[in-house]
Design an enzyme around this catalytic site. Sequence first.
Site, PDB file in Angstrom:
ATOM      1  CB  CYS A   1      -0.977   0.155   0.998  1.00 29.29           C
ATOM      2  SG  CYS A   1      -1.982   1.412   1.420  1.00 29.29           S
TER       3      CYS A   1
ATOM      4  CB  CYS B   1      -3.415   6.552   5.796  1.00 30.27           C
ATOM      5  SG  CYS B   1      -4.251   5.014   6.391  1.00 30.27           S
TER       6      CYS B   1
ATOM      7  CB  CYS C   1      -2.337  -0.867   7.508  1.00 32.07           C
ATOM      8  SG  CYS C   1      -4.022  -1.194   7.182  1.00 32.07           S
TER       9      CYS C   1
ATOM     10  CB  CYS D   1      -8.344   1.576   1.420  1.00 30.58           C
ATOM     11  SG  CYS D   1      -8.351   1.039   3.169  1.00 30.58           S
TER      12      CYS D   1
ATOM     13  CD  GLN E   1     -17.421  -7.849  16.663  1.00 30.41           C
ATOM     14  OE1 GLN E   1     -16.706  -7.271  16.363  1.00 30.41           O
ATOM     15  NE2 GLN E   1     -18.011  -7.915  17.878  1.00 30.41           N
TER      16      GLN E   1
ATOM     17  CG  PHE F   1     -20.382  -3.479  26.581  1.00 34.72           C
ATOM     18  CD1 PHE F   1     -20.477  -2.102  26.507  1.00 34.72           C
ATOM     19  CD2 PHE F   1     -20.250  -4.101  27.752  1.00 34.72           C
ATOM     20  CE1 PHE F   1     -19.862  -1.514  27.527  1.00 34.72           C
ATOM     21  CE2 PHE F   1     -19.678  -3.793  28.762  1.00 34.72           C
ATOM     22  CZ  PHE F   1     -19.726  -2.187  28.907  1.00 34.72           C
TER      23      PHE F   1
ATOM     24  CD  GLU G   1     -25.116  -0.982  22.282  1.00 36.21           C
ATOM     25  OE1 GLU G   1     -24.358  -2.033  22.570  1.00 36.21           O
ATOM     26  OE2 GLU G   1     -24.465   0.066  21.857  1.00 36.21           O
TER      27      GLU G   1
ATOM     28  CG  ASP H   1     -17.944  -7.736  22.094  1.00 31.87           C
ATOM     29  OD1 ASP H   1     -16.930  -7.570  21.930  1.00 31.87           O
ATOM     30  OD2 ASP H   1     -18.481  -7.910  20.767  1.00 31.87           O
TER      31      ASP H   1
ATOM     32  CB  CYS I   1     -11.449  -5.435  20.422  1.00 28.49           C
ATOM     33  SG  CYS I   1     -12.353  -3.777  21.239  1.00 28.49           S
TER      34      CYS I   1
HETATM   35  C1  LIG Z   1     -17.325  -4.394  20.623  1.00 29.21           C
HETATM   36  S1  LIG Z   1     -18.966  -3.567  20.372  1.00 29.21           S
HETATM   37  C2  LIG Z   1     -19.952  -5.005  20.640  1.00 29.21           C
HETATM   38  C3  LIG Z   1     -21.232  -4.998  19.807  1.00 29.21           C
HETATM   39  C4  LIG Z   1     -21.880  -6.400  19.774  1.00 29.21           C
HETATM   40  N1  LIG Z   1     -21.443  -7.457  20.668  1.00 29.21           N
HETATM   41  C5  LIG Z   1     -21.295  -7.146  18.413  1.00 29.21           C
HETATM   42  O1  LIG Z   1     -20.751  -8.010  18.414  1.00 29.21           O
HETATM   43  O2  LIG Z   1     -21.732  -6.558  17.383  1.00 29.21           O
HETATM   44  C6  LIG Z   1     -19.250  -2.837  21.904  1.00 29.21           C
HETATM   45  C7  LIG Z   1     -20.604  -2.273  21.891  1.00 29.21           C
HETATM   46  O3  LIG Z   1     -20.551  -1.411  23.245  1.00 29.21           O
HETATM   47  C8  LIG Z   1     -21.504  -0.204  22.918  1.00 29.21           C
HETATM   48  N2  LIG Z   1     -21.112   0.843  23.898  1.00 29.21           N
HETATM   49  C9  LIG Z   1     -20.045   1.501  23.940  1.00 29.21           C
HETATM   50  N3  LIG Z   1     -19.942   2.347  25.075  1.00 29.21           N
HETATM   51  C10 LIG Z   1     -21.056   2.036  25.785  1.00 29.21           C
HETATM   52  C11 LIG Z   1     -21.554   2.483  27.065  1.00 29.21           C
HETATM   53  N4  LIG Z   1     -20.972   3.516  27.643  1.00 29.21           N
HETATM   54  N5  LIG Z   1     -22.590   1.768  27.517  1.00 29.21           N
HETATM   55  C12 LIG Z   1     -23.282   0.823  26.828  1.00 29.21           C
HETATM   56  N6  LIG Z   1     -22.755   0.304  25.593  1.00 29.21           N
HETATM   57  C13 LIG Z   1     -21.732   0.870  25.288  1.00 29.21           C
HETATM   58  C14 LIG Z   1     -21.380   0.285  21.463  1.00 29.21           C
HETATM   59  O4  LIG Z   1     -22.318   0.854  21.046  1.00 29.21           O
HETATM   60  C15 LIG Z   1     -21.232  -1.212  20.873  1.00 29.21           C
HETATM   61  O5  LIG Z   1     -22.446  -1.562  20.324  1.00 29.21           O
END
Ligand SMILES: C[S@@+](CC[C@H](N)C(=O)[O-])C[C@H]1O[C@@H](n2cnc3c(N)ncnc32)[C@H](O)[C@@H]1O
Length: 390
Positions: free
Chosen positions: A78, A88, A91, A167, A222, A252, A274, A320, A347
């Site tokens: 790239c 950028c 990566c 990209c 994701q 989450f 969430e 998550d 993550c």
């Molecule tokens: C890593 S993502 C995981 C989402 C889901 N498990 C998926 O696989 O698509 C983290 C999630 O946490 C939510 N999030 C971030 N900050 C948050 C908060 N302060 N309170 C509640 N949810 C939150 C985000 O909107 C997002 O949907």
Amino acid sequence: MKLKRDQSSSQFIAQVRDLSLQGLGVVDHPEGRVYFVPGVWPGDEGEFVIESQSKTYGFARLQKLIKASAERRSQIPCPYQGHSPDSCGGCPWMLATDMSQLRAKEQLLRSQLKRQGFSPGEDFEIGPIWPSPQALGYRNRAQFKTDGQKLGFVSAQSQELVEVEDCLVLSPQNRQTLRELRAQLPRADWRPQPGRRWSSLDIDEDLKASEVVANRRRPFRQGNSSQNQRMRQWLRDSLSPQSRSAPVLELFCGSGNFTQVISELGFQTVWAVEGRGQALENLKALRLAGVQTMELDLLAKGSVGPMAQSASSSQILVLDPPREGFPALKHWLPHFPHWQDIYYISCEMGGWGRDAATLREAGFALRQVQPLDQFPQTPYLEILSHFQKI
Ligand SMILES: C[S@@+](CC[C@H](N)C(=O)[O-])C[C@H]1O[C@@H](n2cnc3c(N)ncnc32)[C@H](O)[C@@H]1O
């Protein structure tokens, strides 16, 4: 910690000995201080220039590569990759071969486990990393920035807009969307709002270029579809021996990516929580059996209160969280005395390591750790983990 810009002409020669959790090279100054350097790989030998430092560590840049690591690529595919102000920066690991990136991610995870006092092999399993089927062309979503004239990414190095024509980590469909968006430039309605430097353009494989609207944030998804299928399968396999009458709390949950797996397995009671209303609307539209949703800012102080009232009987926790992990976990644990199994998808290694140590102190054993590469060419790593109350 406060870092001072170094005034002296401090150059030194060293070999990169390691990588930090953030993916920077680690080099030792001959006088003992450790420096973090972008754009290098273990085994590189180079001349470094100190950029800033504290008492114990600092940041440096590579001035001259004297001997390249055997794990570097012969050619970086790239033209925007690099660590100069006009690269950028998305990566940073593309300079190394795909295989050595995978080895480095596994190694970083092992070091993080060790740092937190866990010893693989003794009481838990750590699987070999699951590589992404595609090392390029995997990204199903992205966010560009535009000032209405130019379109690209914000450089990690200079914080300036770097125009990109293509990209390579984007899926073929998203690369086409990028081309179509660029063909629309200049666009007055993409100019930044007052007080902002750029407008954002969120793209996604479910969206045509004509449907992209400036500054309309899309709910989380994701970023690598095939690796997401593996994560879902891991959760399915991990949960399947559990009794379907055990109540499940999922934190989450986003738009229900994992909630769907839990519901389809037949769990009778699932609370899905969430913070983003739009994501919850997507989840509600799935009409999943057994699932009750709740909108809550889980990182806000006191968020445990409403959950402790409604979901204190939960026995299984699935979480998550975003990059910062779930620092409030230690305050939540006393309110959920029935948690027996915790499935933690992460993550970010730093936050996960801290939360894993919290769980161990609360009497949970780490049973399984499965690393997965969702974002090749970057230091990011997904960790799929299972903790069990002893
Ligand atoms: C890593 S993502 C995981 C989402 C889901 N498990 C998926 O696989 O698509 C983290 C999630 O946490 C939510 N999030 C971030 N900050 C948050 C908060 N302060 N309170 C509640 N949810 C939150 C985000 O909107 C997002 O949907």
